[in-house]
Design an enzyme around this catalytic site. Structure first.
Site, PDB file in Angstrom:
ATOM      1  N   GLY A   1       6.639   1.060   5.520  1.00 13.81           N
ATOM      2  CA  GLY A   1       7.512   0.115   4.820  1.00 13.81           C
ATOM      3  C   GLY A   1       7.528   0.347   3.320  1.00 13.81           C
ATOM      4  N   CYS A   2       6.371   0.611   2.763  1.00 12.01           N
ATOM      5  CA  CYS A   2       6.275   0.825   1.313  1.00 12.01           C
ATOM      6  C   CYS A   2       6.940   2.134   0.905  1.00 12.01           C
ATOM      7  CB  CYS A   2       4.815   0.786   0.882  1.00 12.01           C
ATOM      8  SG  CYS A   2       4.044  -0.821   1.205  1.00 12.01           S
ATOM      9  N   THR A   3       6.831   3.137   1.747  1.00 12.63           N
ATOM     10  CA  THR A   3       7.503   4.407   1.472  1.00 12.63           C
ATOM     11  C   THR A   3       9.016   4.221   1.508  1.00 12.63           C
ATOM     12  OG1 THR A   3       5.647   5.666   2.361  1.00 12.63           O
ATOM     13  CG2 THR A   3       7.781   6.794   2.250  1.00 12.63           C
TER      14      THR A   3
ATOM     15  N   LYS B   1       0.830  -1.204   0.000  1.00 14.16           N
ATOM     16  CA  LYS B   1       0.000   0.000   0.000  1.00 14.16           C
ATOM     17  C   LYS B   1       0.864   1.253   0.000  1.00 14.16           C
ATOM     18  CE  LYS B   1      -4.048   1.777   2.325  1.00 14.16           C
ATOM     19  NZ  LYS B   1      -5.368   1.264   2.247  1.00 14.16           N
TER      20      LYS B   1
ATOM     21  N   ALA C   1      10.139   2.347  -1.647  1.00  7.22           N
ATOM     22  CA  ALA C   1      10.112   3.202  -2.839  1.00  7.22           C
ATOM     23  C   ALA C   1      11.248   4.225  -2.816  1.00  7.22           C
ATOM     24  CB  ALA C   1       8.759   3.906  -2.947  1.00  7.22           C
TER      25      ALA C   1
END
Length: 154
Positions: A45-47, A40, A50
């Protein structure tokens, strides 16, 4: 669930992407593609993942690869996510779950006692010939971009 392992042909990808673009795996024949799936946009974590890939985009480009992140988020959310953090990777939207299913990254998750289908954090390094060179499942974010880059340089 498909078994996407090194040596198999990478399943086709044709998805809407950030900034009104489309990402088609076929358009990158002859180049390497780092295709990473994340749960998401705009979550910690996803930030971090990326941002780590973005920090290494010049090295990935120098090695002949494009980096593409795939989630189920709508394109408008991906555009905001990309702008907020100055991300330099392509972000593609798989709201229909079609590509996630073909890559076998859909997993059952649980939050507050409720089960739902989400995305397993996974990365696939696809070679210039369209076959999977490496596959990482249940990715831990820290150091992952560097590991993928090392495999690409291989």
């Amino acid at each position: 669930m498909p078994d996407i392992t090194p040596g198999v042909a990478a399943p086709a990808v044709d998805l809407p992407a950030d900034n009104g673009n489309r990402f088609r795996l076929a358009d990158h024949a002859g180049s390497s593609v780092v295709l990473y799936f994340y749960p998401k946009a705009d979550t910690p974590g996803c930030t971090n993942e990326a941002k780590d890939f973005t920090d290494h985009v010049p090295a990935f480009r120098a090695a002949g690869a494009v980096v593409v992140g795939v989630s189920k988020d709508p394109v408008k959310k991906l555009d905001r996510f990309k702008a907020r953090y100055g991300l330099q990777v392509i972000l593609a939207s798989d709201e229909t779950d079609d590509v996630c299913e073909r890559y076998g990254v859909g997993v059952e998750k649980s939050m507050y006692g409720k089960s739902y289908m989400g995305i397993e954090r996974a990365t696939f390094l696809i070679g210039p010939d369209g076959t999977v060179r490496e596959a990482w499942r249940k990715v831990s974010v820290k150091g992952h971009a560097e590991a993928v880059l090392a495999a690409l340089r291989g």
